[in-house]
Motif scaffolding. Structure first.
Motif, PDB file in Angstrom:
ATOM      1  N   ILE A  28      14.896  -6.358  -8.657  1.00  0.00           N
ATOM      2  CA  ILE A  28      13.668  -4.255  -8.093  1.00  0.00           C
ATOM      3  C   ILE A  28      12.816  -4.791  -9.626  1.00  0.00           C
ATOM      4  CG2 ILE A  28      12.966  -2.535  -8.301  1.00  0.00           C
ATOM      5  CD1 ILE A  28      15.302  -2.007  -6.028  1.00  0.00           C
ATOM      6  N   ILE A  29      13.331  -5.344 -10.967  1.00  0.00           N
ATOM      7  CA  ILE A  29      12.336  -5.079 -11.699  1.00  0.00           C
ATOM      8  C   ILE A  29      12.750  -6.667 -12.050  1.00  0.00           C
ATOM      9  CG2 ILE A  29      13.380  -4.483 -14.273  1.00  0.00           C
ATOM     10  CD1 ILE A  29      14.834  -2.473 -13.734  1.00  0.00           C
ATOM     11  N   ALA A  30      13.048  -7.506 -12.409  1.00  0.00           N
ATOM     12  CA  ALA A  30      12.715  -8.762 -12.148  1.00  0.00           C
ATOM     13  C   ALA A  30      11.534  -9.079 -11.323  1.00  0.00           C
ATOM     14  CB  ALA A  30      14.306 -10.275 -11.623  1.00  0.00           C
ATOM     15  N   THR A  31      12.002  -8.548  -9.800  1.00  0.00           N
ATOM     16  CA  THR A  31      10.568  -9.595  -8.986  1.00  0.00           C
ATOM     17  C   THR A  31       9.094  -8.988  -9.302  1.00  0.00           C
ATOM     18  OG1 THR A  31      13.024  -9.905  -6.717  1.00  0.00           O
ATOM     19  CG2 THR A  31      10.220  -9.100  -6.245  1.00  0.00           C
ATOM     20  N   GLY A  35       9.241 -13.517  -7.167  1.00  0.00           N
ATOM     21  CA  GLY A  35       8.511 -12.886  -7.654  1.00  0.00           C
ATOM     22  C   GLY A  35       6.758 -13.163  -8.261  1.00  0.00           C
ATOM     23  N   PHE A  36       7.169 -13.571  -9.143  1.00  0.00           N
ATOM     24  CA  PHE A  36       5.613 -14.737  -9.694  1.00  0.00           C
ATOM     25  C   PHE A  36       4.993 -15.615  -8.886  1.00  0.00           C
ATOM     26  CE2 PHE A  36       4.656 -19.179 -11.070  1.00  0.00           C
ATOM     27  CZ  PHE A  36       3.433 -18.512 -12.357  1.00  0.00           C
ATOM     28  N   PHE A  37       6.059 -16.396  -7.237  1.00  0.00           N
ATOM     29  CA  PHE A  37       5.614 -17.005  -5.964  1.00  0.00           C
ATOM     30  C   PHE A  37       4.540 -15.828  -6.147  1.00  0.00           C
ATOM     31  CE2 PHE A  37       5.770 -18.871  -2.675  1.00  0.00           C
ATOM     32  CZ  PHE A  37       4.946 -20.040  -2.067  1.00  0.00           C
ATOM     33  N   THR A  78      -6.621  -9.527   0.051  1.00  0.00           N
ATOM     34  CA  THR A  78      -6.635  -8.382   1.250  1.00  0.00           C
ATOM     35  C   THR A  78      -5.058  -8.170   1.917  1.00  0.00           C
ATOM     36  OG1 THR A  78      -9.077  -8.437   1.591  1.00  0.00           O
ATOM     37  CG2 THR A  78      -7.794  -7.660   3.742  1.00  0.00           C
ATOM     38  N   ASN A  79      -4.319  -9.554   1.924  1.00  0.00           N
ATOM     39  CA  ASN A  79      -3.423 -10.244   2.717  1.00  0.00           C
ATOM     40  C   ASN A  79      -2.568  -9.253   2.220  1.00  0.00           C
ATOM     41  OD1 ASN A  79      -1.852 -11.666   4.139  1.00  0.00           O
ATOM     42  ND2 ASN A  79      -0.879 -11.848   2.702  1.00  0.00           N
ATOM     43  N   LYS A  80      -2.217  -9.143   0.086  1.00  0.00           N
ATOM     44  CA  LYS A  80      -1.063  -7.604   0.206  1.00  0.00           C
ATOM     45  C   LYS A  80      -1.238  -6.483   0.085  1.00  0.00           C
ATOM     46  CE  LYS A  80       0.766 -11.159  -3.082  1.00  0.00           C
ATOM     47  NZ  LYS A  80       2.043 -11.697  -2.043  1.00  0.00           N
ATOM     48  N   LEU A  81      -2.484  -5.925   0.660  1.00  0.00           N
ATOM     49  CA  LEU A  81      -2.682  -4.728   0.949  1.00  0.00           C
ATOM     50  C   LEU A  81      -2.411  -4.932   2.402  1.00  0.00           C
ATOM     51  CD1 LEU A  81      -3.894  -1.867   1.343  1.00  0.00           C
ATOM     52  CD2 LEU A  81      -5.848  -2.954   2.351  1.00  0.00           C
ATOM     53  N   ALA A  82      -2.570  -5.035   3.801  1.00  0.00           N
ATOM     54  CA  ALA A  82      -2.013  -5.472   4.991  1.00  0.00           C
ATOM     55  C   ALA A  82      -0.311  -5.523   4.672  1.00  0.00           C
ATOM     56  CB  ALA A  82      -2.619  -6.314   5.374  1.00  0.00           C
ATOM     57  N   ALA A  83      -0.454  -6.747   4.242  1.00  0.00           N
ATOM     58  CA  ALA A  83       1.123  -7.261   4.014  1.00  0.00           C
ATOM     59  C   ALA A  83       2.368  -5.854   3.332  1.00  0.00           C
ATOM     60  CB  ALA A  83       1.470  -7.941   3.580  1.00  0.00           C
ATOM     61  N   SER A  84       1.915  -4.790   2.286  1.00  0.00           N
ATOM     62  CA  SER A  84       2.269  -3.782   2.360  1.00  0.00           C
ATOM     63  C   SER A  84       3.341  -2.599   2.765  1.00  0.00           C
ATOM     64  CB  SER A  84       1.352  -3.126   0.338  1.00  0.00           C
ATOM     65  OG  SER A  84       1.805  -4.116   0.062  1.00  0.00           O
ATOM     66  N   PHE A  85       1.758  -2.468   4.024  1.00  0.00           N
ATOM     67  CA  PHE A  85       2.457  -1.504   4.824  1.00  0.00           C
ATOM     68  C   PHE A  85       3.261  -2.296   6.186  1.00  0.00           C
ATOM     69  CE2 PHE A  85      -2.643  -0.382   4.084  1.00  0.00           C
ATOM     70  CZ  PHE A  85      -1.900   0.690   4.560  1.00  0.00           C
ATOM     71  N   GLY A  86       2.974  -3.490   6.003  1.00  0.00           N
ATOM     72  CA  GLY A  86       4.910  -4.396   7.134  1.00  0.00           C
ATOM     73  C   GLY A  86       5.988  -4.195   5.993  1.00  0.00           C
ATOM     74  N   PHE A 129       9.170  -6.376   0.117  1.00  0.00           N
ATOM     75  CA  PHE A 129       7.866  -5.049  -0.540  1.00  0.00           C
ATOM     76  C   PHE A 129       7.365  -4.713  -1.756  1.00  0.00           C
ATOM     77  CE2 PHE A 129       7.379  -0.669  -2.173  1.00  0.00           C
ATOM     78  CZ  PHE A 129       6.257  -0.148  -1.365  1.00  0.00           C
ATOM     79  N   VAL A 130       8.620  -5.328  -2.968  1.00  0.00           N
ATOM     80  CA  VAL A 130       8.015  -4.679  -4.640  1.00  0.00           C
ATOM     81  C   VAL A 130       7.354  -5.463  -5.039  1.00  0.00           C
ATOM     82  CG1 VAL A 130       9.584  -5.104  -6.867  1.00  0.00           C
ATOM     83  CG2 VAL A 130      10.970  -4.079  -4.389  1.00  0.00           C
ATOM     84  N   SER A 131       6.871  -6.930  -4.931  1.00  0.00           N
ATOM     85  CA  SER A 131       5.952  -7.682  -5.242  1.00  0.00           C
ATOM     86  C   SER A 131       4.981  -7.394  -4.322  1.00  0.00           C
ATOM     87  CB  SER A 131       6.711  -9.758  -4.906  1.00  0.00           C
ATOM     88  OG  SER A 131       6.610  -9.378  -3.733  1.00  0.00           O
ATOM     89  N   ASN A 132       5.105  -7.615  -3.580  1.00  0.00           N
ATOM     90  CA  ASN A 132       3.763  -7.307  -2.777  1.00  0.00           C
ATOM     91  C   ASN A 132       2.734  -5.866  -3.317  1.00  0.00           C
ATOM     92  OD1 ASN A 132       3.261  -9.321  -0.581  1.00  0.00           O
ATOM     93  ND2 ASN A 132       4.445  -7.627   1.220  1.00  0.00           N
TER      94      ASN A 132
END
Length: 258
Positions: free
Chosen positions: A83-86, A152-154, A52-60, A190-193
């Motif tokens: 970008i690709i690595a993340t 990105g992994f973290f 749920t946090n990923k969904l909300a955070a993606s907006f920001g 944003f990419v990782s989110n």
């Protein structure tokens, strides 16, 4: 299946936290260090909290990264390897977190939150005053791949504080000013989110109503934060949000271990 039943006061508190998190995240990173503890304290299970946090955070993160891009503070072409690595790192981390036990996550998340809060408070960004990007060579691309995969992994595995880790590691790895640093950090966040969100949705770990509602307030806060960052910086914000996060994390540790 977990059913969400929150009273109006809790909804209001979560939305207020989301607004503050969006503002802070757009400036210094670490907005998830507010929203994740708040969601856990509201009673959501760890996996559902992260999704749920990923969904909300993606907006920001989308709002902030687009703002920095429009101000010419982020170059997708220059940071293509990042970008690709993340994206790859976030996918791997999110798949792994789905196999961790709820009890393990309950004990892990508070520790991560406190460590990142301390790192953010005492870390050195080592920024310069110049407005040029560093030279793009083989060594730079290796740095981009290693940093992107790791962070990105973290972000896929845990999430809280990833933006702060991006800001701090950018300062150590690349010679560029704070605004270019923030542009990279918010865009990679944003990419990782987004990649992590897609994976969480596929796994069924997202509450869409709560995520979209909080996402609106995070997006509003991020818009103000990204514009304020260009003008004011983050010297005042960091001590405030670290103090809040440490208090919340101590509460979570007490609940998880005692």
């Amino acid at each position: 299946m977990f059913e969400l039943a929150l009273d109006p006061t809790t909804w209001a508190v979560l939305c207020a936290v989301a607004l503050a998190a969006g503002f802070i995240d757009a400036i210094a990173g670490g907005g998830g260090m507010l929203t994740v503890p708040a969601l856990l304290t509201a009673g959501l299970p760890p996996h559902l909290t992260l999704g749920t946090n990923k969904l909300a955070a993606s907006f920001g993160s989308l709002t902030a990264s687009y703002t920095y891009y429009k101000k010419n503070l982020f170059s997708p072409k220059f940071w293509a390897a990042s970008i690709i690595a993340t994206a790859i790192g976030a996918l791997i981390g999110t798949v792994i977190v789905d196999h961790l036990s709820i009890d393990f996550l309950n004990k892990l998340l508070p520790i991560i939150i406190i460590l990142v809060a301390g790192y953010s408070l005492f870390g050195n960004l080592s920024t310069t005053e110049g407005d040029e990007l560093p030279k793009l060579n083989k060594a730079m691309k290796i740095k981009q791949w290693l940093q992107g995969l790791a962070l990105g992994f973290f972000d896929g595995l845990a999430g809280p504080g990833t933006g702060t880790f991006w800001t701090a590691s950018n300062g150590m790895l690349y010679k560029m000013n704070l605004l270019l640093n923030c542009g990279l950090a918010r865009s990679m966040n944003f990419v990782s989110n987004f990649i992590s969100l897609i994976t969480f949705v596929a796994l069924g770990h997202v509450n869409f109503l709560l995520g979209i509602t909080m996402g609106f307030f995070i997006m509003l806060g991020a818009w103000f934060g990204a514009h304020s960052a260009i003008r004011f910086g983050s010297k005042f914000i960091r001590p405030v949000f670290n103090t809040m996060v440490i208090l919340l994390a101590l509460k979570l540790i007490y609940e998880a271990y005692f």
